[in-house]
Design a protein around this motif. Structure first.
Motif, PDB file in Angstrom:
ATOM      1  N   SER A 221      34.082  18.736   4.364  1.00  0.00           N
ATOM      2  CA  SER A 221      35.163  18.969   3.411  1.00  0.00           C
ATOM      3  C   SER A 221      36.269  17.927   3.575  1.00  0.00           C
ATOM      4  CB  SER A 221      35.730  20.375   3.604  1.00  0.00           C
ATOM      5  OG  SER A 221      36.129  20.570   4.951  1.00  0.00           O
ATOM      6  N   ASP A 222      36.993  17.677   2.487  1.00  0.00           N
ATOM      7  CA  ASP A 222      38.081  16.705   2.505  1.00  0.00           C
ATOM      8  C   ASP A 222      39.184  17.134   3.470  1.00  0.00           C
ATOM      9  OD1 ASP A 222      36.732  15.297   0.608  1.00  0.00           O
ATOM     10  OD2 ASP A 222      38.110  15.693  -1.050  1.00  0.00           O
ATOM     11  N   GLY A 223      39.886  16.149   3.959  1.00  0.00           N
ATOM     12  CA  GLY A 223      41.008  16.409   4.846  1.00  0.00           C
ATOM     13  C   GLY A 223      41.085  15.352   5.931  1.00  0.00           C
ATOM     14  N   VAL A 224      41.976  15.573   6.869  1.00  0.00           N
ATOM     15  CA  VAL A 224      42.134  14.695   8.027  1.00  0.00           C
ATOM     16  C   VAL A 224      41.345  15.285   9.184  1.00  0.00           C
ATOM     17  CG1 VAL A 224      43.779  13.730   9.679  1.00  0.00           C
ATOM     18  CG2 VAL A 224      44.381  13.875   7.251  1.00  0.00           C
ATOM     19  N   TRP A 225      40.585  14.438   9.863  1.00  0.00           N
ATOM     20  CA  TRP A 225      39.701  14.871  10.940  1.00  0.00           C
ATOM     21  C   TRP A 225      39.932  14.038  12.194  1.00  0.00           C
ATOM     22  CZ3 TRP A 225      35.662  18.558  10.675  1.00  0.00           C
ATOM     23  CH2 TRP A 225      35.435  19.106   9.398  1.00  0.00           C
ATOM     24  N   ALA A 226      39.838  14.695  13.349  1.00  0.00           N
ATOM     25  CA  ALA A 226      39.683  13.969  14.607  1.00  0.00           C
ATOM     26  C   ALA A 226      38.209  13.594  14.714  1.00  0.00           C
ATOM     27  CB  ALA A 226      40.095  14.835  15.789  1.00  0.00           C
ATOM     28  N   VAL A 227      37.935  12.328  15.007  1.00  0.00           N
ATOM     29  CA  VAL A 227      36.552  11.842  15.025  1.00  0.00           C
ATOM     30  C   VAL A 227      36.311  10.990  16.261  1.00  0.00           C
ATOM     31  CG1 VAL A 227      36.409  11.827  12.496  1.00  0.00           C
ATOM     32  CG2 VAL A 227      37.078   9.740  13.700  1.00  0.00           C
ATOM     33  N   ASP A 228      35.053  10.862  16.616  1.00  0.00           N
ATOM     34  CA  ASP A 228      34.606   9.853  17.558  1.00  0.00           C
ATOM     35  C   ASP A 228      33.726   8.879  16.791  1.00  0.00           C
ATOM     36  OD1 ASP A 228      35.892  10.582  19.859  1.00  0.00           O
ATOM     37  OD2 ASP A 228      34.205  11.688  20.713  1.00  0.00           O
ATOM     38  N   VAL A 229      33.890   7.596  17.075  1.00  0.00           N
ATOM     39  CA  VAL A 229      33.171   6.555  16.346  1.00  0.00           C
ATOM     40  C   VAL A 229      32.356   5.725  17.326  1.00  0.00           C
ATOM     41  CG1 VAL A 229      33.404   4.513  14.893  1.00  0.00           C
ATOM     42  CG2 VAL A 229      34.945   6.455  14.553  1.00  0.00           C
ATOM     43  N   ALA A 230      31.061   5.614  17.056  1.00  0.00           N
ATOM     44  CA  ALA A 230      30.174   4.769  17.868  1.00  0.00           C
ATOM     45  C   ALA A 230      29.925   3.467  17.125  1.00  0.00           C
ATOM     46  CB  ALA A 230      28.860   5.486  18.130  1.00  0.00           C
ATOM     47  N   LEU A 231      30.194   2.347  17.800  1.00  0.00           N
ATOM     48  CA  LEU A 231      29.966   1.036  17.224  1.00  0.00           C
ATOM     49  C   LEU A 231      28.621   0.486  17.719  1.00  0.00           C
ATOM     50  CD1 LEU A 231      33.537  -0.522  17.599  1.00  0.00           C
ATOM     51  CD2 LEU A 231      32.574   0.763  15.676  1.00  0.00           C
ATOM     52  N   LYS A 232      28.179  -0.584  17.086  1.00  0.00           N
ATOM     53  CA  LYS A 232      26.868  -1.139  17.394  1.00  0.00           C
ATOM     54  C   LYS A 232      26.776  -1.682  18.814  1.00  0.00           C
ATOM     55  CE  LYS A 232      24.129  -0.438  13.959  1.00  0.00           C
ATOM     56  NZ  LYS A 232      22.905   0.366  14.153  1.00  0.00           N
ATOM     57  N   ASP A 233      27.923  -2.029  19.414  1.00  0.00           N
ATOM     58  CA  ASP A 233      27.885  -2.538  20.788  1.00  0.00           C
ATOM     59  C   ASP A 233      27.755  -1.418  21.820  1.00  0.00           C
ATOM     60  OD1 ASP A 233      30.397  -1.365  20.807  1.00  0.00           O
ATOM     61  OD2 ASP A 233      31.500  -3.242  21.065  1.00  0.00           O
ATOM     62  N   GLY A 234      27.651  -0.164  21.328  1.00  0.00           N
ATOM     63  CA  GLY A 234      27.501   0.966  22.224  1.00  0.00           C
ATOM     64  C   GLY A 234      28.801   1.641  22.618  1.00  0.00           C
ATOM     65  N   GLY A 239      39.137   8.406  16.964  1.00  0.00           N
ATOM     66  CA  GLY A 239      39.754   7.962  15.726  1.00  0.00           C
ATOM     67  C   GLY A 239      40.364   9.106  14.950  1.00  0.00           C
ATOM     68  N   ALA A 240      41.199   8.745  13.986  1.00  0.00           N
ATOM     69  CA  ALA A 240      41.753   9.681  13.008  1.00  0.00           C
ATOM     70  C   ALA A 240      41.141   9.309  11.666  1.00  0.00           C
ATOM     71  CB  ALA A 240      43.271   9.587  12.963  1.00  0.00           C
ATOM     72  N   GLY A 241      40.405  10.245  11.087  1.00  0.00           N
ATOM     73  CA  GLY A 241      39.713   9.958   9.835  1.00  0.00           C
ATOM     74  C   GLY A 241      40.319  10.717   8.673  1.00  0.00           C
ATOM     75  N   HIS A 261      41.003   5.342  11.317  1.00  0.00           N
ATOM     76  CA  HIS A 261      41.843   4.529  12.195  1.00  0.00           C
ATOM     77  C   HIS A 261      41.348   4.722  13.620  1.00  0.00           C
ATOM     78  CE1 HIS A 261      45.272   2.702  14.147  1.00  0.00           C
ATOM     79  NE2 HIS A 261      45.543   3.837  14.786  1.00  0.00           N
ATOM     80  N   LEU A 262      40.848   3.644  14.239  1.00  0.00           N
ATOM     81  CA  LEU A 262      40.349   3.695  15.609  1.00  0.00           C
ATOM     82  C   LEU A 262      41.518   3.485  16.568  1.00  0.00           C
ATOM     83  CD1 LEU A 262      37.739   3.209  13.933  1.00  0.00           C
ATOM     84  CD2 LEU A 262      36.883   1.898  15.876  1.00  0.00           C
ATOM     85  N   LEU A 263      41.760   4.477  17.402  1.00  0.00           N
ATOM     86  CA  LEU A 263      42.916   4.446  18.286  1.00  0.00           C
ATOM     87  C   LEU A 263      42.754   3.340  19.330  1.00  0.00           C
ATOM     88  CD1 LEU A 263      43.072   7.232  16.895  1.00  0.00           C
ATOM     89  CD2 LEU A 263      43.953   8.152  19.034  1.00  0.00           C
ATOM     90  N   GLY A 264      43.722   2.454  19.385  1.00  0.00           N
ATOM     91  CA  GLY A 264      43.743   1.423  20.407  1.00  0.00           C
ATOM     92  C   GLY A 264      42.741   0.316  20.205  1.00  0.00           C
ATOM     93  N   ASP A 273      27.876  -1.539  10.793  1.00  0.00           N
ATOM     94  CA  ASP A 273      27.582  -0.117  10.688  1.00  0.00           C
ATOM     95  C   ASP A 273      28.297   0.612  11.815  1.00  0.00           C
ATOM     96  OD1 ASP A 273      25.994  -0.424   8.502  1.00  0.00           O
ATOM     97  OD2 ASP A 273      24.090  -0.177   9.552  1.00  0.00           O
ATOM     98  N   MET A 274      28.817   1.786  11.493  1.00  0.00           N
ATOM     99  CA  MET A 274      29.362   2.619  12.551  1.00  0.00           C
ATOM    100  C   MET A 274      29.016   4.076  12.271  1.00  0.00           C
ATOM    101  SD  MET A 274      33.475   2.399  11.971  1.00  0.00           S
ATOM    102  CE  MET A 274      34.341   3.450  10.808  1.00  0.00           C
ATOM    103  N   GLU A 275      28.912   4.835  13.348  1.00  0.00           N
ATOM    104  CA  GLU A 275      28.490   6.233  13.274  1.00  0.00           C
ATOM    105  C   GLU A 275      29.686   7.115  13.609  1.00  0.00           C
ATOM    106  OE1 GLU A 275      24.621   8.846  14.737  1.00  0.00           O
ATOM    107  OE2 GLU A 275      25.217   7.052  15.839  1.00  0.00           O
ATOM    108  N   VAL A 276      30.008   8.034  12.709  1.00  0.00           N
ATOM    109  CA  VAL A 276      31.193   8.866  12.845  1.00  0.00           C
ATOM    110  C   VAL A 276      30.786  10.304  13.155  1.00  0.00           C
ATOM    111  CG1 VAL A 276      33.274   9.736  11.704  1.00  0.00           C
ATOM    112  CG2 VAL A 276      32.463   7.406  11.228  1.00  0.00           C
TER     113      VAL A 276
END
Length: 311
Positions: A221-234, A239-241, A261-264, A273-276
């Motif tokens: 559902s729409d809204g602001v979410w706390a997320v973890d993001v995995a990048l291709k480098d592992g 993040g704040a999505g 927005h990826l923190l730091g 590609d990134m996985e959220v």
């Protein structure tokens, strides 16, 4: 994991082959049981564990008017999930109107003729295939007996008294019930997408965002979410999505998107590609009277996401 795109290419596969057959949208726990049967057969009997699937989803060709708008795992995402399950070979058959005309017996004969040594076929017990869905487990078992192939038909997996299905998982995700979705998937639900160039408004507000073009995967559902993001480098980043129409900055333009927005983090993510993974819904999307008000709220959202800890 090797990927091929036709039955004919199976001729290049040497040695015993153990195949799981199906669409496998989402690769949920029911799908994992079927795939696991092929993987286990390869481990015990020797040879290659493979998955034979179709792209696009057959229902998008056969009945587009009732096809779900979103899938649980794009082909790119599915490849990663299958590799993690120990699959050696992925056979992706382009599902075209012409292929849909192929009758079930011809499909099985073509597959068997192309294989040097087909040992195992695994599928869900209710799987249907071929023109007008005429092929079923009974046909497969007869085919297996005639050709010395072990046919393993697995029953549905039940959870909380109901059958696990892609439809049920999509609904749980739409409802924001990611705990239920994760239980049926056998893993946390994630969305895979490609970072595309946006209008850089987040950068102007002091919160640069990666604008994600999801690979037609189901979004919550729409809204602001706390997320973890995995990048291709592992690497994995908190993040704040924001998922939605961005009402404050889009001036009424209807364009649903996910920006994170990826923190730091600092670096160029365009084209990657990134996985959220969605952790916690923070708040509803809201229209603010000014960009200053929006920036102040983003400050609070980011701080919440930074301090959020999973229970």
């Amino acid at each position: 994991m090797e990927t091929i795109h036709s039955l004919e290419e199976l001729r290049s596969v040497n040695g015993p082959l153990h195949l799981a057959l199906g669409v496998f949208d989402g690769v949920h726990i029911g799908h994992q049981a079927v795939i696991g049967a092929a993987v286990d057969a390869a481990k015990s009997g020797g040879g290659i564990a493979g998955v034979l699937t179709f792209d696009p989803h057959p229902i998008r060709v056969l009945a587009p008017q009732v096809a779900p708008q979103r899938i649980l795992a794009s082909l790119t995402h599915k490849k990663e999930l299958l590799s993690d399950l120990g699959v050696d070979l992925l056979v992706v058959i382009p599902f075209t109107p012409e292929f849909a005309e192929l009758d079930a017996q011809s499909f099985l004969d073509d597959m068997n003729d192309a294989c040097e040594d087909l040992r195992t076929l695994a599928m869900g017990e209710d799987w249907k295939f071929g023109n007008r869905r005429s092929g079923d487990v009974n046909l497969l078992r007869s085919f297996g007996q005639q050709n010395g192939i072990d046919v393993r038909a697995l029953g549905a997996i039940m959870l909380d008294g109901e059958r696990v299905s892609s439809t049920r998982i999509r609904q749980a995700i739409r409802d924001g019930n990611l705990t239920a979705a994760a239980a049926m998937l056998g893993r946390e639900y994630t969305v895979l997408g490609t970072v595309v160039e946006g209008r850089k408004l987040g950068r102007q507000l002091g919160f640069p965002t990666a604008n994600l073009r999801a690979h037609n995967e189901q979004l919550p559902s729409d809204g602001v979410w706390a997320v973890d993001v995995a990048l291709k480098d592992g690497s994995i980043h908190r993040g704040a999505g924001n998922l939605g129409m961005r009402p404050t900055v889009e001036n009424g333009e209807e364009r649903r998107m996910l920006e994170v927005h990826l923190l730091g983090y600092s670096g160029d993510l365009y084209g990657q590609d990134m996985e959220v993974r969605f952790l916690q819904r923070v708040r509803d999307e809201k229209k603010f009277d000014s960009l200053d008000e929006l920036k102040a709220q983003i400050d609070r959202d980011v701080e919440f996401c930074r301090s959020f800890e999973e229970s």
